[in-house]
Design an enzyme around this catalytic site. Structure first.
Site, PDB file in Angstrom:
ATOM      1  N   GLY A  98       0.104  -7.178   7.712  1.00 45.53           N
ATOM      2  CA  GLY A  98       0.261  -5.785   8.101  1.00 45.53           C
ATOM      3  C   GLY A  98      -1.092  -5.106   8.105  1.00 45.53           C
ATOM      4  O   GLY A  98      -2.005  -5.534   7.396  1.00 45.53           O
ATOM      5  N   GLN A 141      -6.828   1.782   7.659  1.00 53.48           N
ATOM      6  CA  GLN A 141      -7.608   0.636   7.202  1.00 53.48           C
ATOM      7  C   GLN A 141      -8.692   0.229   8.193  1.00 53.48           C
ATOM      8  O   GLN A 141      -9.552  -0.577   7.856  1.00 53.48           O
ATOM      9  CB  GLN A 141      -6.690  -0.559   6.931  1.00 53.48           C
ATOM     10  CG  GLN A 141      -5.776  -0.357   5.740  1.00 53.48           C
ATOM     11  CD  GLN A 141      -4.903  -1.564   5.536  1.00 53.48           C
ATOM     12  OE1 GLN A 141      -3.861  -1.702   6.151  1.00 53.48           O
ATOM     13  NE2 GLN A 141      -5.362  -2.460   4.670  1.00 53.48           N
ATOM     14  N   CYS A 167      -3.767  -6.484  -0.566  1.00 52.37           N
ATOM     15  CA  CYS A 167      -4.127  -5.567   0.513  1.00 52.37           C
ATOM     16  C   CYS A 167      -5.487  -5.968   1.080  1.00 52.37           C
ATOM     17  O   CYS A 167      -6.408  -6.289   0.316  1.00 52.37           O
ATOM     18  CB  CYS A 167      -4.178  -4.140  -0.031  1.00 52.37           C
ATOM     19  SG  CYS A 167      -4.580  -2.894   1.194  1.00 52.37           S
ATOM     20  N   LEU A 168      -5.612  -5.932   2.408  1.00 50.49           N
ATOM     21  CA  LEU A 168      -6.886  -6.277   3.035  1.00 50.49           C
ATOM     22  C   LEU A 168      -8.002  -5.336   2.607  1.00 50.49           C
ATOM     23  O   LEU A 168      -9.167  -5.733   2.560  1.00 50.49           O
ATOM     24  CB  LEU A 168      -6.749  -6.258   4.562  1.00 50.49           C
ATOM     25  CG  LEU A 168      -5.791  -7.291   5.156  1.00 50.49           C
ATOM     26  CD1 LEU A 168      -5.659  -7.084   6.663  1.00 50.49           C
ATOM     27  CD2 LEU A 168      -6.233  -8.700   4.833  1.00 50.49           C
ATOM     28  N   HIS A 222       4.741  -1.088   2.359  1.00 48.56           N
ATOM     29  CA  HIS A 222       3.315  -1.157   1.985  1.00 48.56           C
ATOM     30  C   HIS A 222       2.459  -0.451   3.042  1.00 48.56           C
ATOM     31  O   HIS A 222       1.598   0.371   2.696  1.00 48.56           O
ATOM     32  CB  HIS A 222       2.901  -2.625   1.838  1.00 48.56           C
ATOM     33  CG  HIS A 222       1.463  -2.809   1.487  1.00 48.56           C
ATOM     34  ND1 HIS A 222       1.047  -3.134   0.217  1.00 48.56           N
ATOM     35  CD2 HIS A 222       0.333  -2.726   2.238  1.00 48.56           C
ATOM     36  CE1 HIS A 222      -0.276  -3.234   0.200  1.00 48.56           C
ATOM     37  NE2 HIS A 222      -0.729  -2.995   1.419  1.00 48.56           N
ATOM     38  N   GLU A 223       2.697  -0.766   4.323  1.00 51.93           N
ATOM     39  CA  GLU A 223       1.896  -0.161   5.385  1.00 51.93           C
ATOM     40  C   GLU A 223       2.195   1.332   5.536  1.00 51.93           C
ATOM     41  O   GLU A 223       1.292   2.128   5.775  1.00 51.93           O
ATOM     42  CB  GLU A 223       2.101  -0.897   6.711  1.00 51.93           C
ATOM     43  CG  GLU A 223       1.695  -2.360   6.682  1.00 51.93           C
ATOM     44  CD  GLU A 223       0.292  -2.609   6.134  1.00 51.93           C
ATOM     45  OE1 GLU A 223      -0.611  -1.788   6.388  1.00 51.93           O
ATOM     46  OE2 GLU A 223       0.094  -3.635   5.461  1.00 51.93           O
ATOM     47  N   HIS A 246       0.214   3.423   3.254  1.00 48.79           N
ATOM     48  CA  HIS A 246      -1.150   3.700   3.730  1.00 48.79           C
ATOM     49  C   HIS A 246      -1.199   4.996   4.537  1.00 48.79           C
ATOM     50  O   HIS A 246      -2.159   5.757   4.442  1.00 48.79           O
ATOM     51  CB  HIS A 246      -1.685   2.555   4.597  1.00 48.79           C
ATOM     52  CG  HIS A 246      -2.279   1.424   3.835  1.00 48.79           C
ATOM     53  ND1 HIS A 246      -3.411   1.561   3.065  1.00 48.79           N
ATOM     54  CD2 HIS A 246      -1.907   0.128   3.721  1.00 48.79           C
ATOM     55  CE1 HIS A 246      -3.714   0.395   2.513  1.00 48.79           C
ATOM     56  NE2 HIS A 246      -2.817  -0.494   2.893  1.00 48.79           N
TER      57      HIS A 246
END
Length: 182
Positions: free
Chosen positions: A44, A49, A97-98, A139-140, A143
Site C-alpha cells: 500500500g 508518503q 510502513c515504507l 493503514h493507508e 496516512h
C-alpha cells in the site's frame, strides 16, 4: 515515475490530506504510485508518503495473501475515501510502513470495514472489505488522516522504537528504495 518515499519525521506524514477536485486527471499519478509501491515491495502507498498531501492511496493486498487463504486480494486506487464503518472481531497483526523502514509492531484493528471512495475513473463506490485487504486499507487511510501505525503504540513499546525513529528521521537507515528525509 518512481517517487522517493517520505521518511518518518517529515511534517506531511502528520497532516490531514486534502480532497482532490472531482474529475481531476490523476491516472498517471496513480500509475506512478503503483510503480513506486512495487519498487519498494510495498502492499500500500498513500499520497502523503510521496510528499503529496491529497486524499489518495493505492493497495495491492494480493501480496499479503498465502495460496491457501480464502479471501481474494485487491489491487486498486482509492480517491477521496471515507471509511463509513469498521466492525467485526478485532485482531492483532504485525504492521510495517515504507516511511518507517525496519520498524514493525503488532497493531489491533477491526477485521472488516465499509468504505466509500471514487475509483480512478471517478465512479463513486461503496464496498465492504475484510481480512488483510481491510487491514491494508485501514493503514493507508490512517496516512490520509495524519496517523502512523506507531501512533497506536503505548508505554514501553513506544519507548522501544524511539531510537529507531530518531535514526530514520536522520537518514540513518538502509533501504532498497529512495527516501526523502526531513
Amino acid at each position: 515515475m518512481i517517487y522517493p518515499i517520505v521518511a518518518y519525521g517529515n511534517n506531511i506524514l502528520k497532516k490531514e490530506a486534502t480532497e482532490i477536485q472531482e474529475g481531476e486527471d490523476i491516472k498517471s499519478l496513480i500509475g506512478d504510485m503503483f510503480d513506486t509501491m512495487g519498487n519498494a515491495n510495498g502492499v500500500g502507498l498513500a499520497a502523503p508518503q510521496i510528499n503529496k498531501g491529497i486524499r489518495l492511496f493505492v493497495i495491492d493486498s494480493n501480496l499479503m495473501l498465502e495460496e491457501e487463504d480464502q479471501e481474494k486480494g485487491v489491487r486498486k486506487a482509492f480517491i477521496n475515501p471515507i471509511i463509513l464503518d469498521e466492525y467485526g472481531d478485532h485482531y492483532v497483526f504485525e504492521e510495517g510502513c515504507l516511511s518507517i523502514p525496519d520498524v514493525r509492531a503488532e497493531i489491533t484493528r477491526p477485521g472488516k470495514l465499509t468504505i466509500e471512495y471514487f475509483d480512478e475513473n471517478w465512479n463513486l463506490r461503496e464496498e465492504e472489505f475484510s481480512g488483510m485487504t481491510a487491514r491494508v486499507i485501514q493503514h493507508e487511510y490512517d496516512h490520509l488522516e495524519g496517523i502512523l501505525f506507531i501512533d497506536y503504540l503505548k508505554g514501553l513499546k513506544r519507548r522501544m522504537v524511539k531510537g529507531k525513529l530518531l535514526d530514520i528521521s536522520k537518514g540513518k537507515v538502509p533501504t532498497d528504495y529512495r527516501m526523502v528525509y526531513p
